[in-house]
Design an enzyme around this catalytic site. Structure first.
Site, mmCIF file in Angstrom:
data_model
loop_
_atom_site.group_PDB
_atom_site.id
_atom_site.type_symbol
_atom_site.label_atom_id
_atom_site.label_comp_id
_atom_site.label_asym_id
_atom_site.label_seq_id
_atom_site.Cartn_x
_atom_site.Cartn_y
_atom_site.Cartn_z
ATOM 1 N N LYS A 1 0.864 -1.182 0.000
ATOM 2 C CA LYS A 1 0.000 0.000 0.000
ATOM 3 C C LYS A 1 0.897 1.228 0.000
ATOM 4 O O LYS A 1 1.987 1.222 0.556
ATOM 5 C CB LYS A 1 -0.870 -0.003 1.263
ATOM 6 C CG LYS A 1 -2.067 0.907 1.192
ATOM 7 C CD LYS A 1 -3.265 0.242 0.554
ATOM 8 C CE LYS A 1 -4.444 1.190 0.469
ATOM 9 N NZ LYS A 1 -5.632 0.555 -0.106
ATOM 10 N N VAL B 1 -17.182 4.542 -3.570
ATOM 11 C CA VAL B 1 -17.801 3.222 -3.380
ATOM 12 C C VAL B 1 -19.178 3.354 -2.731
ATOM 13 O O VAL B 1 -20.152 2.727 -3.163
ATOM 14 C CB VAL B 1 -16.912 2.298 -2.508
ATOM 15 C CG1 VAL B 1 -17.545 0.919 -2.404
ATOM 16 C CG2 VAL B 1 -15.516 2.181 -3.091
ATOM 17 N N GLY C 1 -20.394 7.198 4.745
ATOM 18 C CA GLY C 1 -19.499 7.603 3.663
ATOM 19 C C GLY C 1 -20.096 7.276 2.311
ATOM 20 O O GLY C 1 -20.263 6.099 1.958
ATOM 21 N N VAL C 2 -20.474 8.311 1.567
ATOM 22 C CA VAL C 2 -21.078 8.086 0.247
ATOM 23 C C VAL C 2 -20.178 8.707 -0.832
ATOM 24 O O VAL C 2 -20.602 9.502 -1.658
ATOM 25 C CB VAL C 2 -22.532 8.619 0.176
ATOM 26 C CG1 VAL C 2 -23.453 7.712 0.958
ATOM 27 C CG2 VAL C 2 -22.641 10.049 0.722
ATOM 28 N N GLY C 3 -18.904 8.306 -0.759
ATOM 29 C CA GLY C 3 -17.933 8.728 -1.780
ATOM 30 C C GLY C 3 -18.022 7.781 -2.963
ATOM 31 O O GLY C 3 -19.103 7.323 -3.336
ATOM 32 N N TYR D 1 -21.374 5.669 -2.742
ATOM 33 C CA TYR D 1 -22.406 6.163 -3.660
ATOM 34 C C TYR D 1 -22.918 5.021 -4.543
ATOM 35 O O TYR D 1 -24.127 4.827 -4.687
ATOM 36 C CB TYR D 1 -21.813 7.282 -4.523
ATOM 37 C CG TYR D 1 -22.708 7.687 -5.669
ATOM 38 C CD1 TYR D 1 -23.766 8.554 -5.468
ATOM 39 C CD2 TYR D 1 -22.503 7.170 -6.951
ATOM 40 C CE1 TYR D 1 -24.605 8.908 -6.517
ATOM 41 C CE2 TYR D 1 -23.332 7.517 -7.997
ATOM 42 C CZ TYR D 1 -24.378 8.390 -7.772
ATOM 43 O OH TYR D 1 -25.208 8.723 -8.815
#
Ligand code: NAD
Length: 355
Positions: A79, A184, A180-182, A186
């Site tokens: 990572k 992924v 969290g609706v970023g 969303y």
């Protein structure tokens, strides 16, 4: 402390980079190359301290080893993190400078998108190194932003967990809280909404929040309350370590399945969820869709339909973990860790491996 962390988690190597021209500060952590080159996304984040960035890179790269092993990929775990504010435009040439860092490892690490990093950034990295995926795909070929693929796997995984714990064949009328609706989150909301689920959402980003609220008839919940809603399913799709000794006692969902990496603050938190009879879908199994897409793209000559076929295996893998957890009376995260560790220790892939 630093070398102790590396030794405890058995990391192979850890690399820090600074580029004076672009002011790039980056870390690449290579956890394991036992199954192949270490692959995992690059995260851009404004960390509170350098120690926090180091901890994140170490933990995320270890998670990638487990994720890639469980997805049947011929890849180890790595990572990268770039220490910068993703809301600010990156300095000119920053991603090319990062690409040179990736290149300097000679293929021990392959990069792709993660939080705060886009397909366009991957194109800039590609100008200086071939050890990159998540690039714009050719027609019908694997590739591009891995996020929708991650969301596909999470959706299928939630459906399998709901079936296992609630005995329900669909998600119609179930209540799902999405943190969290970023990228992924969303796309996951889109699929949950289409399946008839009632959505409760939160995000610190007002724009992302408003978009999901408007499109999916979602109820907005304050960020500090999203984990504790009266819902069937909780889907953490923001940052890690949200499930801990403090939050777990107040969680009302009976199923947890989401995209976020490292959702458990510590291994003991898996036991805490188990003791509360909350079914936890291990993060690195349910969110493997993106790395499946990235790796098939990287290997070349692979189609979107092959990505779909591989992602369709995620719910079965999760169900195996759930069944083993019930049979052995141990938490799902422990079952998954044991499976992943035995694949890596053997140095060979599962029979159902991709390549
Ligand atoms: P993203 O940056 O597009 O979305 C994350 C969203 O979470 C953003 O809208 C952000 O504002 C929001 N957020 C941050 N802190 C929050 C908080 N405290 N409360 C509520 N919302 C908060 O990132 P993404 O690509 O959608 O990834 C989401 C998670 O899934 C990350 O943990 C990532 O590592 C993991 N993941 C992503 C992929 C992928 O393909 N993108 C693959 C595997 C795992």
């Amino acid at each position: 402390m630093f070398f102790e962390n590396m030794a405890n988690q058995e990391h192979e190597s850890f690399h820090q980079f600074y580029d004076p021209e672009t002011k790039l500060k980056a870390i690449i952590s290579v956890h394991s190359t036992a199954l192949g080159p270490a692959a995992g996304g690059c995260r851009m984040w404004q960390y509170a301290s350098e120690a926090e960035a180091i901890r994140d890179a170490l933990r995320l790269s270890q998670g990638m080893t487990y994720k890639n092993a469980m997805a049947g990929l011929p890849l180890g775990g790595g990572k990268a993190v770039i220490l910068a504010d993703p809301e600010q435009p990156p300095s000119q040439g920053l991603f090319r400078a990062f690409g040179r860092c990736v290149d300097s490892l000679g293929g021990r690490y392959i990069t792709a998108e993660d939080v705060g990093v886009s397909v366009n950034n991957m194109r800039q990295i590609k100008q200086v190194t071939d050890f990159v995926a998540g690039l714009p795909p050719q027609q019908g070929a694997a590739g591009g932003d891995p996020s929708p693929w991650t969301a596909d796997g999470v959706f299928l995984g939630i459906s399998a967990a709901v079936k296992h714990r609630l005995g329900s064949d669909g998600l119609d009328k179930l209540r799902v809280a999405v943190q969290g609706v970023g990228k992924v989150g969303y796309d996951l909301c889109r699929q949950l909404h289409a399946a008839g689920a009632k959505l409760l959402i939160s995000d610190v980003n007002e724009k992302n929040l408003a978009r999901a609220q408007a499109e999916f008839d979602a109820q907005v919940v304050p960020t500090e309350q999203i984990l504790f809603q009266d819902v069937d399913v909780l889907a953490p799709c923001a940052m890690g370590a949200v499930l801990d000794a403090k939050s777990i006692p107040d969680i009302k969902a009976s199923v947890i399945g989401g995209a976020a990496n490292n959702q458990l603050a510590t291994e003991a938190d898996g036991q805490r969820l188990f003791d509360r009879q909350i079914l936890y879908a291990p993060d690195y199994v349910i969110n493997g869709g993106g790395i499946i897409s990235v790796s098939l793209e990287y290997m070349g000559d692979k189609s979107k339909s092959e990505v779909q076929t591989q992602i369709a295996l995620i719910p079965g893998r999760l169900t195996d973990i759930f069944v083993n957890s019930d049979a052995q009376n141990i938490p799902t995260n422990s079952v998954a860790d044991t499976m992943a560790e035995s694949i890596v220790a053997a140095g060979v892939l599962q029979p159902a491996s991709i390549l």
